[in-house]
Design a protein around this motif. Structure first.
Motif, PDB file in Angstrom:
ATOM      1  N   ASN A 157       0.851  -1.189   0.000  1.00  0.00           N
ATOM      2  CA  ASN A 157       0.000   0.000   0.000  1.00  0.00           C
ATOM      3  C   ASN A 157       0.883   1.234   0.000  1.00  0.00           C
ATOM      4  O   ASN A 157       2.119   1.130  -0.082  1.00  0.00           O
ATOM      5  N   ASP A 158       0.266   2.397   0.117  1.00  0.00           N
ATOM      6  CA  ASP A 158       1.045   3.636  -0.007  1.00  0.00           C
ATOM      7  C   ASP A 158       2.073   3.794   1.105  1.00  0.00           C
ATOM      8  O   ASP A 158       3.053   4.531   0.951  1.00  0.00           O
ATOM      9  N   SER A 159       1.914   3.066   2.233  1.00  0.00           N
ATOM     10  CA  SER A 159       2.905   3.168   3.313  1.00  0.00           C
ATOM     11  C   SER A 159       4.232   2.502   2.914  1.00  0.00           C
ATOM     12  O   SER A 159       5.259   2.755   3.549  1.00  0.00           O
ATOM     13  N   ASN A 160       4.199   1.660   1.882  1.00  0.00           N
ATOM     14  CA  ASN A 160       5.425   1.016   1.424  1.00  0.00           C
ATOM     15  C   ASN A 160       6.203   1.881   0.430  1.00  0.00           C
ATOM     16  O   ASN A 160       7.315   1.532   0.049  1.00  0.00           O
ATOM     17  N   ASN A 196       8.192   5.112  -0.327  1.00  0.00           N
ATOM     18  CA  ASN A 196       8.897   6.306   0.155  1.00  0.00           C
ATOM     19  C   ASN A 196       8.894   7.340  -0.975  1.00  0.00           C
ATOM     20  O   ASN A 196       9.376   7.065  -2.083  1.00  0.00           O
ATOM     21  N   ASP A 237       1.059  11.693  -4.259  1.00  0.00           N
ATOM     22  CA  ASP A 237       0.053  10.720  -3.849  1.00  0.00           C
ATOM     23  C   ASP A 237       0.212   9.432  -4.632  1.00  0.00           C
ATOM     24  O   ASP A 237       0.525   9.443  -5.831  1.00  0.00           O
TER      25      ASP A 237
END
Length: 313
Positions: free
Chosen positions: A101-104, A106, A112
């Motif tokens: 997900n977007d947390s992976n 950097n 976005d």
């Protein structure tokens, strides 16, 4: 009406400046262009447990990431982006399915994440193993006509491979890159490397370079020297020999055309350290080759291999 005019005209300069600033902010916000792009990024794994290998398909080592930003295309440069997967929560020896997900991702602020393909990767964590195995040189081709290979030496003779347990255990022999003998007529040494193309998950501990030394010489033919009389030393010693004569079998290069009749060859028995006794000794005569034949004649055997020697004085 005067109070209305007074309100409008009071601090007119400040009001005009405020209106101008508001317009500039509105124009900057509304005039920003939204950039959307797709980048292909390698996956970086962090917090890998000690002595652990990460196994996954090559196709799963990179992911496509769709990004959007209003800060210009520069922020979508791959050098500013990374896909990071933390392996700390996962256990060795188990198949894992990890949702991305977007947390992976950097990324700089203002960027976005719109999508990730594939959204999930599958991998397995295996224990790292080491195994020492022999090296087998891959030799092809034939030496020049009339020549033959006499020896093949590999240095080092063994190497240690490192990798996932499931890949290391069945690995038995390390094969070098191909070494071509075609047309060779002299011995040579060739640096080479271990070929692990069929085992991409294995690696060589320390250096993978080896040296293969191959001995090449002219082909040889058999010769025989018959009836060579055995000589006793020191001179003046007395001993009985049985038999008194032996035959020699040896080899010479095929190009050697002389006839060896035993001239200059000697078979010698040294009795200086033998005691006088009734039982005979069994001794292998020492063969002395004439200097001109030392590099040519190669002794294979004596017949008989030993003679009986009885020292009498």
């Amino acid at each position: 009406m005067n109070w209305i005019r007074e309100v409008i005209l009071k601090n007119l300069a400040l009001k005009g400046l405020a209106l101008l600033l508001a317009f500039l902010v509105w124009h900057q916000v509304t005039s920003r262009e939204i950039i959307q792009g797709r980048v292909v990024l390698p996956i970086t794994f962090v917090n890998i447990p000690p002595s652990t290998e990460v196994l996954l398909n090559d196709s799963d080592r990179r992911v496509e990431v769709d990004l959007r930003s209003d800060r210009g295309s520069e922020v979508l440069d791959e050098r500013n982006l990374a896909v990071v997967v933390d392996l700390k929560p996962y256990r060795t020896g188990e198949d894992q399915s990890i949702q991305l997900n977007d947390s992976n991702i950097n990324r700089p602020s203002g960027v976005d994440v719109v999508g990730i393909t594939p959204p999930r990767i599958r991998l397995k964590l295996e224990t790292t193993r080491r195994k020492t195995t022999t090296i087998e040189p891959l030799v092809v081709g034939e030496p020049a006509e009339g020549y033959q290979v006499t020896s093949i030496e590999v240095s080092p003779a063994q190497i240690t491979v490192v990798g996932p347990e499931s890949q290391v255990e069945p690995f038995t022999t390390a094969v070098t890159d191909q070494i071509d003998l075609a047309g060779r007529s002299q011995s040579f040494a060739q640096p080479t490397f271990i070929d692990l193309e069929a085992h991409p998950r294995l690696r060589i501990e320390n250096s993978a370079e080896v040296v293969v030394r191959i001995g090449i010489e002219e082909k040889r033919k058999n010769v025989r020297i018959r009836g060579l009389t055995v000589k006793v030393v020191p001179e003046g010693s007395q001993a009985r020999l049985e038999p008194r004569q032996i035959d020699l079998e040896g080899t010479v290069p095929v190009s050697f055309s002389e006839r060896l009749d035993g001239k200059g060859f000697e078979a010698v028995v040294d009795v200086s350290n033998l005691e006088i006794r009734s039982e005979p000794y069994e001794v292998s005569p020492q063969i002395v080759v004439p200097p001109q034949y030392e590099s040519i004649f190669r002794l294979v055997r004596r017949t008989p291999p030993q003679i009986k020697v009885r020292k009498t004085g």
